[in-house]
Scaffold this active site. Structure first.
Site, PDB file in Angstrom:
ATOM      1  N   CYS A 128       0.809  -1.220   0.000  1.00 57.42           N
ATOM      2  CA  CYS A 128       0.000   0.000   0.000  1.00 57.42           C
ATOM      3  C   CYS A 128       0.844   1.273   0.000  1.00 57.42           C
ATOM      4  CB  CYS A 128      -0.949   0.000   1.189  1.00 57.42           C
ATOM      5  SG  CYS A 128      -2.092  -1.397   1.219  1.00 57.42           S
ATOM      6  N   HIS A 152      -3.686   7.278   2.101  1.00 58.27           N
ATOM      7  CA  HIS A 152      -4.023   5.956   1.600  1.00 58.27           C
ATOM      8  C   HIS A 152      -5.413   5.601   2.098  1.00 58.27           C
ATOM      9  CE1 HIS A 152      -4.122   1.744   0.866  1.00 58.27           C
ATOM     10  NE2 HIS A 152      -3.852   1.387   2.114  1.00 58.27           N
ATOM     11  N   ASN A 173     -10.109  -0.327  -0.352  1.00 54.62           N
ATOM     12  CA  ASN A 173      -8.649  -0.246  -0.298  1.00 54.62           C
ATOM     13  C   ASN A 173      -8.075  -0.791  -1.605  1.00 54.62           C
ATOM     14  OD1 ASN A 173      -5.905  -0.486   0.187  1.00 54.62           O
ATOM     15  ND2 ASN A 173      -6.130  -1.376   2.225  1.00 54.62           N
TER      16      ASN A 173
END
Length: 325
Positions: A115, A252, A282
């Site tokens: 990520c 994020h 996500n």
């Protein structure tokens, strides 16, 4: 003092057509829309077609970013793809993107920091562009996280989605101050002792399989809020700015509670925080450029604004970047 900065001159994104709602997931896994939204803020996610590899998503986002920058594939001399879900073990997805875009022979490789990959990739691109080794870089975050899901595990399969986002990065002359257009500061971190908190239980040299994503969510949450806040503070110091100088915070998009926890810890104004987690879930390395593009398109983020990016992912890796658009 005159300096060369790496400036973001174009932004683009792409989401697969198929939308999977929380209600869709509830048809085959023990969950509900209420349960998911309460814990994550997620309402839906996008899912790539079976015949649509990560490179296809990356190419679509790259084309839009190039158009936004007024560039063509012929101008590109560096491609960096941040991805956890490459088309193949090798070659790098970046080389496949190069071929599909029709770019000339150039530098092309992938970055794997899960990520945090997009922030890591931006820092690598800065090393090329600001030092004169590239004049038109494509930095792409592209993921098909749904390929890694164990669809019987309701604690993880509800969290992730597919998508891609891209920045065009070019050199711009500055004066070495925080008023310069371009990337101003980074803070990158990794702690391999926390691998067991978030990982995929497969790989070429271990199981010979792709594997599924595994996560200890409560522990990841605890580390995320503390570690991200520290990295942001360090990043601002490196960029010679204060939190108050930041116009927009683009985190994020992992979990609405993490985003809020970091914002509260740093005293950020909620109105300056860009969130797309409800619509995208996500998307790992793709989440930051996807959110950035959404906020530019709806008119919130404008040229000249100070933007702060942050992410944390498996590894554990985490980091932050400050830049003036």
């Amino acid at each position: 003092m005159s300096v060369i900065r790496s400036a973001v001159t174009g932004v683009g994104s792409y989401l697969p057509e198929q939308i999977v709602t929380n209600a869709d997931l509830a048809e085959f896994v023990e969950t509900s829309d209420e349960w998911i939204q309460e814990r994550t803020g997620i309402k839906q996610r996008h899912k790539a077609r079976d015949d649509q590899p990560t490179s296809d998503l990356a190419v679509e986002a790259a084309r839009k970013a190039l158009a936004d920058a007024g560039k063509t594939p012929a101008d590109v001399d560096l491609i960096i793809v941040a991805t956890t879900t490459p088309d193949m073990t090798f070659p790098a997805t970046a080389t496949i993107v190069q071929r599909k875009l029709g770019c000339p022979v150039n530098i092309a490789f992938d970055v794997q920091a899960v990520c945090s990959g997009f922030v890591y990739a931006l820092s690598v691109a800065d090393g090329f562009v600001a030092r004169g080794h590239a004049k038109c870089a494509l930095v792409i975050g592209a993921e098909e996280m749904t390929r890694l899901m164990d669809w019987s595990d309701r604690t993880t399969c509800v969290l992730f989605g597919d998508g891609a986002g891209a920045f065009v990065v070019e050199p711009r002359e500055g004066q070495g101050t925080k008023d310069d257009q371009g990337l101003l500061g980074f803070a990158l971190r990794a702690d391999g002792s926390k691998t067991d908190l978030l990982y995929v239980d497969g790989g070429p040299s271990t199981t010979g399989s792709v594997g599924h994503l595994r996560m200890l969510g409560n522990q990841v949450f605890r580390h995320a809020v503390v570690n991200i806040a520290e990295a942001i503070t360090a990043c601002c110091k490196a960029a010679n700015i204060e939190i108050a100088d930041v116009d927009w915070f683009v985190p994020h998009q992992a979990n609405q509670r993490i985003i809020k926890g970091v914002g509260d810890r740093l005293g950020l104004n909620e109105e300056t925080v860009i969130t797309t987690v409800a619509q995208h879930a996500n998307t790992s390395a793709a989440s930051i450029p996807l959110a950035m593009d959404a906020a530019i398109k709806d008119g919130r983020i404008k040229r000249g604004d100070m933007v702060l990016l942050e992410a944390m992912g498996g590894g554990l890796t985490w980091g932050a970047c400050a830049f003036r658009l």
